[in-house]
Design a protein around this motif. Structure first.
Motif, short mmCIF file in Angstrom:
data_model
loop_
_atom_site.label_atom_id
_atom_site.label_comp_id
_atom_site.label_asym_id
_atom_site.label_seq_id
_atom_site.Cartn_x
_atom_site.Cartn_y
_atom_site.Cartn_z
N GLN A 99 1.71 9.13 -6.33
CA GLN A 99 2.26 10.48 -6.17
C GLN A 99 3.17 10.83 -7.34
O GLN A 99 3.17 11.96 -7.83
CB GLN A 99 3.02 10.60 -4.85
CG GLN A 99 2.12 10.58 -3.64
CD GLN A 99 2.89 10.50 -2.34
OE1 GLN A 99 4.12 10.42 -2.32
NE2 GLN A 99 2.17 10.49 -1.22
N GLU A 100 3.96 9.88 -7.79
CA GLU A 100 4.85 10.13 -8.93
C GLU A 100 4.05 10.35 -10.21
O GLU A 100 4.39 11.21 -11.03
CB GLU A 100 5.83 8.96 -9.08
CG GLU A 100 6.89 9.20 -10.13
CD GLU A 100 7.84 10.34 -9.78
OE1 GLU A 100 8.48 10.87 -10.72
OE2 GLU A 100 7.96 10.72 -8.60
N ILE A 101 2.99 9.58 -10.38
CA ILE A 101 2.11 9.77 -11.55
C ILE A 101 1.52 11.17 -11.52
O ILE A 101 1.50 11.86 -12.55
CB ILE A 101 1.00 8.69 -11.57
CG1 ILE A 101 1.59 7.34 -11.94
CG2 ILE A 101 -0.11 9.08 -12.56
CD1 ILE A 101 0.63 6.17 -11.73
N ALA A 102 1.04 11.59 -10.36
CA ALA A 102 0.44 12.93 -10.23
C ALA A 102 1.47 14.01 -10.53
O ALA A 102 1.16 14.99 -11.23
CB ALA A 102 -0.14 13.12 -8.83
N GLN A 121 0.83 -1.21 0.00
CA GLN A 121 0.00 0.00 0.00
C GLN A 121 0.87 1.26 0.00
O GLN A 121 0.55 2.23 -0.68
CB GLN A 121 -0.95 0.00 1.20
CG GLN A 121 -2.08 -0.98 1.05
CD GLN A 121 -2.92 -1.13 2.31
OE1 GLN A 121 -2.47 -0.88 3.42
NE2 GLN A 121 -4.16 -1.56 2.13
N GLY A 122 1.95 1.23 0.74
CA GLY A 122 2.88 2.35 0.74
C GLY A 122 3.51 2.56 -0.63
O GLY A 122 3.67 3.69 -1.09
N GLU A 123 3.85 1.48 -1.29
CA GLU A 123 4.44 1.57 -2.62
C GLU A 123 3.42 2.07 -3.65
O GLU A 123 3.76 2.88 -4.52
CB GLU A 123 5.00 0.20 -3.05
CG GLU A 123 5.74 0.21 -4.36
CD GLU A 123 7.02 1.04 -4.36
OE1 GLU A 123 7.61 1.20 -5.45
OE2 GLU A 123 7.45 1.53 -3.31
N ILE A 124 2.17 1.63 -3.53
CA ILE A 124 1.12 2.13 -4.42
C ILE A 124 0.95 3.62 -4.24
O ILE A 124 0.85 4.37 -5.22
CB ILE A 124 -0.20 1.38 -4.17
CG1 ILE A 124 -0.10 -0.05 -4.69
CG2 ILE A 124 -1.38 2.11 -4.82
CD1 ILE A 124 -1.24 -0.95 -4.25
N SER A 125 0.95 4.08 -3.02
CA SER A 125 0.83 5.51 -2.74
C SER A 125 1.99 6.29 -3.35
O SER A 125 1.80 7.35 -3.96
CB SER A 125 0.78 5.74 -1.22
OG SER A 125 0.77 7.10 -0.93
N ARG A 126 3.19 5.77 -3.22
CA ARG A 126 4.38 6.41 -3.78
C ARG A 126 4.29 6.48 -5.30
O ARG A 126 4.60 7.50 -5.91
CB ARG A 126 5.62 5.63 -3.35
CG ARG A 126 6.93 6.31 -3.66
CD ARG A 126 8.09 5.51 -3.08
NE ARG A 126 8.39 4.35 -3.87
CZ ARG A 126 9.27 4.35 -4.89
NH1 ARG A 126 9.90 5.45 -5.21
NH2 ARG A 126 9.51 3.24 -5.55
#
Length: 63
Positions: free
Chosen positions: A45-48, A37-42
């Motif tokens: 954020q990079e996509i955004a 889940q932490g990696e998905i969030s990261r």
């Protein structure tokens, strides 16, 4: 600590897609879920960040 602890297979510190989950405890599975889940969030954020940078560039070069 037992003298047999070294004989126990070492669990990887990171999750490997497709790995055998049957050897993991519930706590280890929960830790992997939190890690992913932490990696998905990261990643999100990079996509955004990249999307906003691209939109800014497109706006700059429009005529």
């Amino acid at each position: 600590m037992s003298i047999f602890d070294d004989d126990r297979p070492k669990q990887p510190s990171a999750h490997e897609i497709g790995s055998d989950l049957s050897v993991l405890s519930v706590d280890e599975l929960k830790n992997r879920v939190a890690l992913l889940q932490g990696e998905i969030s990261r990643l999100e954020q990079e996509i955004a960040a990249k999307t906003s940078g691209r939109k800014a560039a497109e706006g700059l070069f429009r005529f």
